[in-house]
Write a protein that holds these residues in place. Sequence first.
Motif, PDB file in Angstrom:
ATOM      1  N   GLN A  56       0.930  -0.070   8.497  1.00 35.57           N
ATOM      2  CA  GLN A  56      -0.245  -0.979   8.996  1.00 35.57           C
ATOM      3  C   GLN A  56       0.272  -1.116  10.426  1.00 35.57           C
ATOM      4  O   GLN A  56      -0.658  -1.095  11.415  1.00 35.57           O
ATOM      5  CB  GLN A  56      -0.053  -2.369   7.766  1.00 35.57           C
ATOM      6  CG  GLN A  56      -0.315  -2.106   6.512  1.00 35.57           C
ATOM      7  CD  GLN A  56      -2.189  -1.738   7.015  1.00 35.57           C
ATOM      8  OE1 GLN A  56      -2.681  -1.498   7.767  1.00 35.57           O
ATOM      9  NE2 GLN A  56      -1.439  -0.515   6.086  1.00 35.57           N
ATOM     10  N   SER A 116       1.771   7.557   7.111  1.00 37.19           N
ATOM     11  CA  SER A 116       1.131   7.366   5.888  1.00 37.19           C
ATOM     12  C   SER A 116       1.237   8.246   5.063  1.00 37.19           C
ATOM     13  O   SER A 116       0.858   7.868   3.926  1.00 37.19           O
ATOM     14  CB  SER A 116      -0.994   7.704   6.435  1.00 37.19           C
ATOM     15  OG  SER A 116      -0.257   8.756   7.386  1.00 37.19           O
ATOM     16  N   SER A 139       4.676   7.346   3.540  1.00 39.30           N
ATOM     17  CA  SER A 139       4.551   5.961   2.763  1.00 39.30           C
ATOM     18  C   SER A 139       3.664   4.833   2.441  1.00 39.30           C
ATOM     19  O   SER A 139       3.820   4.207   2.511  1.00 39.30           O
ATOM     20  CB  SER A 139       5.991   5.052   4.141  1.00 39.30           C
ATOM     21  OG  SER A 139       6.608   6.051   3.848  1.00 39.30           O
ATOM     22  N   ILE A 164       5.462  -1.769   4.105  1.00 39.01           N
ATOM     23  CA  ILE A 164       3.425  -1.449   3.798  1.00 39.01           C
ATOM     24  C   ILE A 164       3.563  -2.582   4.945  1.00 39.01           C
ATOM     25  O   ILE A 164       2.297  -1.522   6.074  1.00 39.01           O
ATOM     26  CB  ILE A 164       3.381  -2.888   2.831  1.00 39.01           C
ATOM     27  CG1 ILE A 164       3.294  -1.764   1.803  1.00 39.01           C
ATOM     28  CG2 ILE A 164       1.776  -3.060   3.023  1.00 39.01           C
ATOM     29  CD1 ILE A 164       3.038  -3.421   0.537  1.00 39.01           C
ATOM     30  N   SER A 165       4.435  -3.326   5.943  1.00 43.98           N
ATOM     31  CA  SER A 165       4.600  -3.566   7.197  1.00 43.98           C
ATOM     32  C   SER A 165       4.239  -2.479   8.769  1.00 43.98           C
ATOM     33  O   SER A 165       3.410  -2.813   9.336  1.00 43.98           O
ATOM     34  CB  SER A 165       5.111  -4.764   7.432  1.00 43.98           C
ATOM     35  OG  SER A 165       4.990  -5.378   8.840  1.00 43.98           O
ATOM     36  N   HIS A 174       1.756   4.920  -0.143  1.00 43.97           N
ATOM     37  CA  HIS A 174       2.247   4.510  -1.634  1.00 43.97           C
ATOM     38  C   HIS A 174       3.013   3.531  -1.894  1.00 43.97           C
ATOM     39  O   HIS A 174       3.003   2.808  -2.690  1.00 43.97           O
ATOM     40  CB  HIS A 174       1.736   6.145  -2.247  1.00 43.97           C
ATOM     41  CG  HIS A 174       3.510   6.409  -1.755  1.00 43.97           C
ATOM     42  ND1 HIS A 174       3.959   7.101  -1.100  1.00 43.97           N
ATOM     43  CD2 HIS A 174       4.380   5.665  -2.769  1.00 43.97           C
ATOM     44  CE1 HIS A 174       4.897   7.210  -1.031  1.00 43.97           C
ATOM     45  NE2 HIS A 174       5.945   6.679  -2.627  1.00 43.97           N
ATOM     46  N   SER A 175       3.599   2.972  -0.843  1.00 40.93           N
ATOM     47  CA  SER A 175       4.838   2.199  -0.954  1.00 40.93           C
ATOM     48  C   SER A 175       4.143   0.600  -1.453  1.00 40.93           C
ATOM     49  O   SER A 175       2.881   0.634  -0.907  1.00 40.93           O
ATOM     50  CB  SER A 175       5.473   2.504  -0.542  1.00 40.93           C
ATOM     51  OG  SER A 175       6.970   1.444   0.304  1.00 40.93           O
ATOM     52  N   GLU A 176       4.955   0.398  -2.117  1.00 40.63           N
ATOM     53  CA  GLU A 176       4.798  -0.873  -2.269  1.00 40.63           C
ATOM     54  C   GLU A 176       5.489  -2.339  -2.177  1.00 40.63           C
ATOM     55  O   GLU A 176       5.453  -3.169  -2.036  1.00 40.63           O
ATOM     56  CB  GLU A 176       3.961  -1.310  -4.055  1.00 40.63           C
ATOM     57  CG  GLU A 176       3.452  -0.121  -4.651  1.00 40.63           C
ATOM     58  CD  GLU A 176       3.196  -1.041  -6.275  1.00 40.63           C
ATOM     59  OE1 GLU A 176       4.212  -1.802  -6.372  1.00 40.63           O
ATOM     60  OE2 GLU A 176       2.059  -0.228  -6.954  1.00 40.63           O
ATOM     61  N   GLN A 177       6.739  -1.518  -1.014  1.00 39.46           N
ATOM     62  CA  GLN A 177       7.871  -2.656  -0.527  1.00 39.46           C
ATOM     63  C   GLN A 177       7.179  -3.252   0.561  1.00 39.46           C
ATOM     64  O   GLN A 177       6.570  -2.842   1.017  1.00 39.46           O
ATOM     65  CB  GLN A 177       8.787  -1.545   0.345  1.00 39.46           C
ATOM     66  CG  GLN A 177       9.227  -0.981  -1.914  1.00 39.46           C
ATOM     67  CD  GLN A 177      11.054   0.344  -0.761  1.00 39.46           C
ATOM     68  OE1 GLN A 177      11.358  -0.605   0.045  1.00 39.46           O
ATOM     69  NE2 GLN A 177      10.963   0.871  -1.690  1.00 39.46           N
ATOM     70  N   THR A 178       7.518  -5.010   0.511  1.00 38.36           N
ATOM     71  CA  THR A 178       6.715  -5.501   1.856  1.00 38.36           C
ATOM     72  C   THR A 178       7.061  -4.341   3.188  1.00 38.36           C
ATOM     73  O   THR A 178       5.961  -4.710   4.049  1.00 38.36           O
ATOM     74  CB  THR A 178       7.416  -7.037   1.397  1.00 38.36           C
ATOM     75  OG1 THR A 178       6.712  -7.315   0.275  1.00 38.36           O
ATOM     76  CG2 THR A 178       6.741  -7.714   2.582  1.00 38.36           C
TER      77      THR A 178
END
Length: 382
Positions: A202, A186, A189, A198-199, A191-195
């Motif tokens: 999460q 967290s 990464s 993000i997965s 802040h990342s916008e890479q799919t």
Amino acid sequence: MSTQTSNSLFTLTIAPAKVIRGAGALTNCGEAIARKGNRPLILGGDRTLAITETHLQPILQQLQVAQASYGADCCEASLSLLKQKATLHQADVIIGVGGGKALDTAKLVAHQLQLPVVTIPTSAATCAAWTALSNVYSESGAFLYDVTLSQCPDLLILDYDLIETAPQRTLVAGIGDAIAKWYEASVSSGHSEQTLIISAVQQARVLRDILFQKSAAALQTPGSDIWREVVDATVLLAGVIGGIGGAQCRTVAAHAVHNGLTHICKHDSIHGEKVAYGILVQLRLEEMVQGSQLAAAARQQLLKFYTEIGLPQKLSDLGLGNITLSELQTAAEIATSPNSDIHRLPFKVALEQLMAAMVSTTAPIDTTALRVLIRGIDEVQE
């Protein structure tokens, strides 16, 4: 695991080719192992090989098997000897049996000899059975470097009956190692916008929540359904996160602190225990350097959780109650070395800040006391 090439191709090694899990899984996987090779070399510790022989013998009796002990650590001397033994045996598959260091050794030997590898964890202390990564240590147990492997294991066999024979301490340590995924991913990464990243972040949140909710009950009822869910979380789901998210989701300050501690800790504590303590250090750094109240609250939440399940909260819990300033500085210097994962933090960390954080993991939220502590360390170093 991931690598970025010069032509901007992004390669992921996400998961083992096949995972077999369940109670008594070892008794039903002979055919799956035989598909990988007929001349396996089984690598593990002396004690582990003796304990698991009865589990493995029925499924390997039709194969030409050799066994070899990896020693105390995944170190260069052991790796050299084991490669020689594999070559002499004409091994066509490597089988790693044991904890994280045994599995790291087996994976690295297989990688260097370009052979398939089967991982059979005997505890839930790490996600090493899953990952395309091996950590290499000195013969005395000090972390030296890690090696990114070409692929995840060809076959992972998770036998709950075998895992249940391990000391409960190993599962507690595995919980500490796995829960670090959220606190590290967290911050590095989130802040990342890479799919896929993000997965992964999460998934790390989901992993954290599972462990918060189920760990205490799992430890009270070994072998139960909830215990199996926690074992799956520490061995399997923790590996998924690094596989999908790559290196940037894998380790930050918590593992960097672990690496530093291996140079002064000897064998008083195991991997996940050091990592769990390292999470508290990382959160303390976020409090100190960024003034993060969220990190302060998270640290207090973790301290309560650690008390509940028995994870270490301070240096004395790791057998370092009498640590000297010189030893503390040695660990901190390793943790802040140029190649350290601590530099994935979104802020710079000075040596004296890390030392202060390492000796104040259980401190109340009191910034005045912290400033005094940092100033005292500065004076000693001068």
